[in-house]
Design a protein around this motif. Structure first.
Motif, PDB file in Angstrom:
ATOM      1  N   LEU A 130       0.843  -1.193   0.000  1.00 25.85           N
ATOM      2  CA  LEU A 130       0.000   0.000   0.000  1.00 25.85           C
ATOM      3  C   LEU A 130       0.876   1.240   0.000  1.00 25.85           C
ATOM      4  O   LEU A 130       1.781   1.383   0.832  1.00 25.85           O
ATOM      5  N   HIS A 131       0.590   2.136  -0.954  1.00 21.05           N
ATOM      6  CA  HIS A 131       1.277   3.416  -1.072  1.00 21.05           C
ATOM      7  C   HIS A 131       0.185   4.480  -1.105  1.00 21.05           C
ATOM      8  O   HIS A 131      -0.394   4.765  -2.148  1.00 21.05           O
ATOM      9  N   SER A 132      -0.137   5.054   0.062  1.00 20.67           N
ATOM     10  CA  SER A 132      -1.243   6.004   0.143  1.00 20.67           C
ATOM     11  C   SER A 132      -0.775   7.278   0.820  1.00 20.67           C
ATOM     12  O   SER A 132      -0.264   7.245   1.952  1.00 20.67           O
ATOM     13  N   HIS A 133      -0.927   8.403   0.132  1.00 24.47           N
ATOM     14  CA  HIS A 133      -0.502   9.684   0.679  1.00 24.47           C
ATOM     15  C   HIS A 133      -1.451  10.138   1.781  1.00 24.47           C
ATOM     16  O   HIS A 133      -2.591   9.677   1.880  1.00 24.47           O
ATOM     17  N   ALA A 134      -0.966  11.067   2.596  1.00 27.31           N
ATOM     18  CA  ALA A 134      -1.668  11.434   3.835  1.00 27.31           C
ATOM     19  C   ALA A 134      -2.452  12.733   3.698  1.00 27.31           C
ATOM     20  O   ALA A 134      -2.778  13.365   4.695  1.00 27.31           O
ATOM     21  N   GLN A 135      -2.776  13.129   2.483  1.00 30.33           N
ATOM     22  CA  GLN A 135      -3.370  14.441   2.245  1.00 30.33           C
ATOM     23  C   GLN A 135      -4.755  14.591   2.868  1.00 30.33           C
ATOM     24  O   GLN A 135      -5.163  15.702   3.214  1.00 30.33           O
ATOM     25  N   SER A 136      -5.497  13.497   2.996  1.00 30.06           N
ATOM     26  CA  SER A 136      -6.830  13.579   3.594  1.00 30.06           C
ATOM     27  C   SER A 136      -6.796  13.407   5.106  1.00 30.06           C
ATOM     28  O   SER A 136      -7.796  13.644   5.781  1.00 30.06           O
ATOM     29  N   GLY A 137      -5.655  12.966   5.647  1.00 24.64           N
ATOM     30  CA  GLY A 137      -5.562  12.670   7.072  1.00 24.64           C
ATOM     31  C   GLY A 137      -6.029  11.279   7.437  1.00 24.64           C
ATOM     32  O   GLY A 137      -5.928  10.867   8.600  1.00 24.64           O
ATOM     33  N   LEU A 138      -6.527  10.508   6.459  1.00 21.80           N
ATOM     34  CA  LEU A 138      -7.096   9.189   6.739  1.00 21.80           C
ATOM     35  C   LEU A 138      -6.118   8.040   6.507  1.00 21.80           C
ATOM     36  O   LEU A 138      -6.433   6.894   6.833  1.00 21.80           O
ATOM     37  N   ALA A 139      -4.946   8.327   5.948  1.00 22.55           N
ATOM     38  CA  ALA A 139      -4.045   7.247   5.535  1.00 22.55           C
ATOM     39  C   ALA A 139      -3.693   6.265   6.656  1.00 22.55           C
ATOM     40  O   ALA A 139      -3.705   5.052   6.426  1.00 22.55           O
ATOM     41  N   PRO A 140      -3.344   6.707   7.875  1.00 21.38           N
ATOM     42  CA  PRO A 140      -3.002   5.719   8.895  1.00 21.38           C
ATOM     43  C   PRO A 140      -4.110   4.702   9.161  1.00 21.38           C
ATOM     44  O   PRO A 140      -3.840   3.512   9.345  1.00 21.38           O
TER      45      PRO A 140
END
Length: 501
Positions: free
Chosen positions: A219-229
């Motif tokens: 999984l490679h998901s950026h944290a721009q929405s704040g939901l990635a973790p």
């Protein structure tokens, strides 16, 4: 570390009896691409490589399209030298990303250039070639996968994620099955804008795990929405093997989630990560010091913004757009342009806002807003996209666009993009002469002689070790007048005040 131990560590999560979750570090690539405009130099990287090795990462991602391009255009560093140096000094296996048939730029290259690139990267010591196509047209990665395997590298093939009526779970399952047929060693979900939510993950991730069989998922998901973790937790529970992270202070915001947080969440869920927290703290302290020394921004945890799911523009691109609009006294029109970008994307059949199509969508949106008329001017690149020149579209463009673009039926491209590209290596070898290396051949394929001329200069002897304390002493020794400075050492923030004559 031997190949056998790597396989044990990265493939173990697919053994349902073993709860392990490995981390892939993107600090030296995607993190500074998102937060520092890709301006991290090789001399900044090399002193901390020993500590990065001790963290216990499964892989370290060191190369991407923007990194390669910025090395040449702005840093005047030879990108091949960087790749070879990092692969040589890191015991942890290295991973490099390319954009399928486009490799490092936005241009399409023939198969013989793609194959030569794979051979050069493998020769420099790269262990894994990560490859994606911005349209998820997997015809555009066939030559990369084949040539990487022939060169002895593993292949991490990516599914680029977005939201639209056509990008359903079934769509991604079909694309994943195509990657299984290509015999990818890993399959990744690439979420460049941070659009994944835990809810979507709970349906998409199990479907992908079922579709790929024993192939490990990343999984490679950026944290721009704040939901990635939270999304990473869902991926762990679904059976994903690896997650891409960055160290603080180069995590969060437009970057990826922090290694510290993902490690903590994995541990709480009962997963082993093999992470050495002391080494991770040392790496974080070093980059915190670099931020202070070089006045670089730190990543911040993003607040949830519903507008992100409408315009879908990556954070780094929004920052660049703000800067460019300010120079034209148009900063106040940013909301209007982002709203228009969402409409343009719908009209063009929902392209994913990742390079190069993110640039195309924003350019078209700016033109529409500035000219006060939709599609009065259409860039050639946008027309070529709609014609299928870059690959198969996820959906047909809207009639309103097609009418203004005036694309004739005989202009539409059905074949794979590389099919109409003539081989380039024989021509370049004849042009450059027998003394030209493979690296020279490739650079000449990508760039003009004027851009390459500065790369001929001698490069420095890069340092191979440091510590936050050593960096602090070196910094202080270089100052003639130091009145106030903030440093971080051993996890503690300190303010220094001094005066020197």
């Amino acid at each position: 570390m031997t190949d056998l131990s790597i396989m044990q560590r990265t493939s173990a999560p697919h053994d349902r009896g073993t709860r392990t979750f490995g981390l892939v570090d993107v600090t030296l690539r995607d993190a500074h691409q998102c937060l520092w405009s890709t301006r991290m130099t090789t001399s900044t990287m090399t002193p901390i490589l020993g500590a990065i090795d001790r963290v216990g990462y499964a892989y370290v991602n060191i190369l991407g399209g923007a990194v390669f391009d910025v090395c040449v255009r702005y840093l005047q560093e030879n990108p091949w030298r960087r790749v070879g140096l990092l692969c040589d000094r890191l015991a942890t296996p290295c991973d490099g990303l390319t954009r399928g048939q486009s490799l490092y730029t936005f241009e399409l290259f023939p198969d013989d250039i793609v194959a030569l690139n794979s051979s050069v990267l493998a020769g420099l010591g790269l262990s894994v070639l990560t490859v994606y196509d911005a349209l998820n047209d997997n015809r555009n990665i066939v030559s990369s996968v084949r040539s990487a395997h022939e060169a002895g590298m593993k292949v991490n093939a990516m599914l680029t994620y977005t939201l639209s009526p056509v990008h359903t779970d079934a769509y991604y399952v079909e694309r994943a099955k195509e990657l299984v047929a290509l015999r990818a060693d890993f399959i990744s979900v690439k979420d460049p804008t941070g659009l994944l939510t835990p809810e979507r993950g709970r349906t998409l991730f199990p479907a992908l795990v079922a579709a790929v069989g024993e192939i490990p998922l990343q999984l490679h998901s950026h944290a721009q929405s704040g939901l990635a973790p939270e999304v990473y937790e869902v991926a762990m529970a679904a059976g994903f093997s690896l997650g891409h992270t960055a160290v603080t202070p180069l995590a969060n915001g437009a970057s990826l989630p922090a290694a510290q947080e993902i490690d903590a969440r994995a541990t709480r869920q009962g997963f082993a990560t093999n992470v050495d927290l002391a080494a991770l703290a040392e790496v974080s302290d070093y980059f915190d010091w670099v931020c202070e020394r070089d006045d670089k921004p730190r990543g911040r945890v993003a607040e949830y913004d519903p507008a992100l799911y409408e315009h879908q523009v990556p954070g780094g691109m929004i920052s660049n757009l703000k800067s460019q609009l300010a120079t034209m006294n148009m900063a106040h029109r940013l909301p209007e342009i982002l709203e228009e970008a969402a409409q343009v994307r719908r009209d063009l059949g929902y392209p994913i806002l990742v390079s190069p199509f993110a640039q195309y969508i924003i350019t078209q949106a700016v033109l529409n807003v500035v000219q006060g008329e939709r599609y009065k001017t259409i860039p050639d690149e946008v027309r070529k996209y709609a014609m299928g020149y870059y690959g198969r579209l996820a959906a047909q463009p809207a009639d309103v666009f097609l009418e203004r673009a005036r694309i004739r039926d005989d202009e539409r491209v059905e074949e794979a993009p590389a099919a109409h590209l003539a081989p380039a290596v024989p021509r370049l070898r004849a042009q450059l002469g027998v003394s030209a290396s493979d690296e020279d051949i490739l650079l000449a394929a990508f760039y003009s002689p004027e851009l390459l001329a500065p790369l001929k200069k001698s490069e420095p002897a890069y340092e191979d070790k440091t510590s936050p304390l050593a960096e602090m002493i070196r910094y202080l020794g270089a100052q003639r007048d130091l009145t106030h400075a903030r440093v971080r050492f051993g996890g503690m923030d300190m303010t220094l005040s001094a005066a020197r004559g």
